[in-house]
Design an enzyme around this catalytic site. Structure first.
Site, PDB file in Angstrom:
ATOM      1  N   ILE A 110      10.671  -3.555   3.932  1.00 34.90           N
ATOM      2  CA  ILE A 110      10.553  -5.071   3.986  1.00 34.90           C
ATOM      3  C   ILE A 110       9.370  -5.293   2.890  1.00 34.90           C
ATOM      4  O   ILE A 110       8.879  -6.640   2.759  1.00 34.90           O
ATOM      5  CB  ILE A 110      10.024  -5.509   5.475  1.00 34.90           C
ATOM      6  CG1 ILE A 110       9.030  -4.849   5.992  1.00 34.90           C
ATOM      7  CG2 ILE A 110      11.312  -5.561   6.467  1.00 34.90           C
ATOM      8  CD1 ILE A 110       8.124  -5.291   7.343  1.00 34.90           C
ATOM      9  N   GLY A 166       4.236  -2.119  -2.656  1.00 37.86           N
ATOM     10  CA  GLY A 166       3.148  -2.581  -3.578  1.00 37.86           C
ATOM     11  C   GLY A 166       2.791  -1.126  -4.249  1.00 37.86           C
ATOM     12  O   GLY A 166       3.486   0.056  -4.338  1.00 37.86           O
ATOM     13  N   GLY A 167       1.748  -1.124  -5.036  1.00 38.13           N
ATOM     14  CA  GLY A 167       1.210  -0.061  -5.994  1.00 38.13           C
ATOM     15  C   GLY A 167       0.928   1.077  -4.972  1.00 38.13           C
ATOM     16  O   GLY A 167       0.902   2.301  -5.406  1.00 38.13           O
ATOM     17  N   MET A 168       0.332   1.015  -3.801  1.00 40.82           N
ATOM     18  CA  MET A 168      -0.035   1.905  -2.796  1.00 40.82           C
ATOM     19  C   MET A 168       0.974   2.350  -2.073  1.00 40.82           C
ATOM     20  O   MET A 168       0.915   3.691  -1.399  1.00 40.82           O
ATOM     21  CB  MET A 168      -1.464   1.537  -2.093  1.00 40.82           C
ATOM     22  CG  MET A 168      -2.514   1.416  -3.017  1.00 40.82           C
ATOM     23  SD  MET A 168      -3.155   2.878  -3.630  1.00 40.82           S
ATOM     24  CE  MET A 168      -3.948   3.612  -2.267  1.00 40.82           C
ATOM     25  N   GLY A 169       1.973   1.658  -1.370  1.00 42.17           N
ATOM     26  CA  GLY A 169       2.847   2.133  -0.458  1.00 42.17           C
ATOM     27  C   GLY A 169       3.910   1.186  -0.270  1.00 42.17           C
ATOM     28  O   GLY A 169       4.011   0.107  -0.916  1.00 42.17           O
ATOM     29  N   VAL A 179       6.247  -0.956   3.081  1.00 39.50           N
ATOM     30  CA  VAL A 179       6.305  -1.263   4.390  1.00 39.50           C
ATOM     31  C   VAL A 179       7.640  -1.321   5.067  1.00 39.50           C
ATOM     32  O   VAL A 179       8.566  -1.897   4.425  1.00 39.50           O
ATOM     33  CB  VAL A 179       5.504  -2.706   4.584  1.00 39.50           C
ATOM     34  CG1 VAL A 179       5.480  -3.001   6.027  1.00 39.50           C
ATOM     35  CG2 VAL A 179       3.992  -2.551   4.063  1.00 39.50           C
ATOM     36  N   LYS A 226       3.278   1.302   7.587  1.00 37.10           N
ATOM     37  CA  LYS A 226       3.100   1.344   6.023  1.00 37.10           C
ATOM     38  C   LYS A 226       3.089   2.866   5.574  1.00 37.10           C
ATOM     39  O   LYS A 226       2.319   3.635   6.047  1.00 37.10           O
ATOM     40  CB  LYS A 226       1.558   0.659   5.756  1.00 37.10           C
ATOM     41  CG  LYS A 226       1.169   0.601   4.190  1.00 37.10           C
ATOM     42  CD  LYS A 226      -0.021  -0.103   4.215  1.00 37.10           C
ATOM     43  CE  LYS A 226      -0.719  -0.090   2.803  1.00 37.10           C
ATOM     44  NZ  LYS A 226      -1.893  -0.628   2.702  1.00 37.10           N
ATOM     45  N   ASP A 273      -9.787  -7.322  -1.017  1.00 36.60           N
ATOM     46  CA  ASP A 273      -8.576  -7.378  -1.899  1.00 36.60           C
ATOM     47  C   ASP A 273      -7.653  -8.572  -1.352  1.00 36.60           C
ATOM     48  O   ASP A 273      -6.606  -8.466  -1.071  1.00 36.60           O
ATOM     49  CB  ASP A 273      -7.666  -6.244  -1.715  1.00 36.60           C
ATOM     50  CG  ASP A 273      -6.605  -5.902  -2.772  1.00 36.60           C
ATOM     51  OD1 ASP A 273      -6.615  -6.782  -3.745  1.00 36.60           O
ATOM     52  OD2 ASP A 273      -5.557  -5.298  -2.599  1.00 36.60           O
TER      53      ASP A 273
END
Length: 342
Positions: A16, A19-22, A24, A39, A137
């Site tokens: 769903i 992003g850059g880190m993970g 979801v 996540k 952030d």
């Protein structure tokens, strides 16, 4: 990955968001029989063993930070676990879009609705700050809008907990660069007002449909954050002065969280917040600006509440140099009257 059972309990459904880190996932908790969001830290796939330890520490920091915040506008963290050598975070599932998705789909958000969204994000930040947690952030992608109209702040993954030693390595920039407060770009330690600056940039993006400082590269973006003023928003209505107040370069000149909450509440009702004007820097608008702004009166230092631009000093925090203005020889202005009788 679809259908994968994590930790013998959470079965992945569909992705769903990412992003850059993970990434979801929507998942089903087969013990409590409820829908959850999980996540997955995909960044762990591409880093060294030593960096994986840092990433795991950040993940635990996120869970610990969010667990200290008790507020309905903060996404609830249910669990943190390791699977396949990587950290995973189990959290409350919010059915809806992010603010970034809303802007992308609609072009921009109506000003009063943006003020309502900002009000709830600010309340979440106040709860976090009271718990000793900085978000660091705040951006449209981390503001979730539920189908029922709820507004929630998520992703405390790079949060800094007051009293903890930082896990960020020296010289590393943490956060999305066009939503970093100027003092953070300069390398100073962030504070609660840094989160408020990011909220101002987020609200600007919501009403204008574009980030106020994003440029063609990260370096030029950071330079714009430090040296340039955002273009005046054209669709902000009563929210405009609140955004300007939150985007003051100097954190000491920004409103407090309490003041910002009052301003956003008034803007959400369609009223122009009178208190916000005190935080808006006065501009030098022409030859007769002194009579309207107080600049140059008396000793030449100015009496206005905004920045005092005088000959040769330039704008605060970089930018172009202000237009020189004649200095006054005395504190008493010259009065031109009718000609004397012969």
């Amino acid at each position: 990955m679809q259908g994968l059972l994590i930790a013998g309990r959470y079965r992945l459904a569909d992705s769903i968001g990412s992003g850059g880190m993970g990434r979801v996932w929507r998942a089903h908790d087969e013990v409590l029989h409820r829908a959850v969001a999980i996540k997955e830290l995909t960044a762990a796939l591409y880093v060294s063993d030593s960096d994986q330890a840092v990433l795991l520490a950040r993940t635990r920091s996120e869970a610990r930070a969010a667990a200290r915040i008790n507020h309905s506008a903060v996404v609830t963290i249910h669990d943190v676990l390791e699977h396949d050598g990587r950290p995973w975070i189990v959290m409350e599932l919010v059915e809806g879009n992010s603010l970034a998705d809303e802007v992308k789909e609609s072009g921009r958000v109506e000003a009063r609705e943006a003020a309502r969204i900002g009000l709830w994000v600010l309340r979440a930040l106040r709860a976090a700050h009271s718990a000793g947690v900085l978000h660091r952030d705040v951006k449209p992608g981390n503001v979730l809008i539920g189908q029922d109209g709820r507004v929630l702040l998520t992703d405390f993954g790079i949060a800094q907990i007051e009293g903890d030693t930082t896990i960020t390595r020296t010289g590393e920039v943490v956060g999305s660069v066009d939503y970093l407060a100027p003092e953070r770009v300069r390398g100073h330690d962030p504070g609660p007002s840094s989160d408020l600056w990011a909220l101002g940039a987020t609200l600007y993006t919501a009403v204008e449909g574009r980030s106020p400082f994003r440029r063609t590269s990260p370096i030029s973006t950071m330079q714009a954050v430090v040296e340039e003023e955002a273009a005046e928003p054209q669709h902000a209505g009563p929210l405009g002065s609140v955004i300007t107040a939150l985007l003051r370069k100097d954190p000491a000149h920004r409103p407090s969280a309490e003041q910002a909450e009052q301003m956003l509440a008034e803007a959400a009702e369609g009223r122009r917040p009178s208190a916000a004007q005190a935080f808006v820097p006065t501009q030098n608008l022409g030859p007769d600006a002194e009579s309207r702004t107080g600049y140059g009166s008396g000793s030449g230092s100015g009496t206005g509440t905004g920045p005092q631009y005088t000959s040769g000093t330039g704008f605060p925090y970089g930018g172009e140099t202000a237009t020189p203005t004649p200095s006054h020889a005395s504190a008493t202005p010259t009065v031109i009257g009718p000609p004397a009788a012969p």
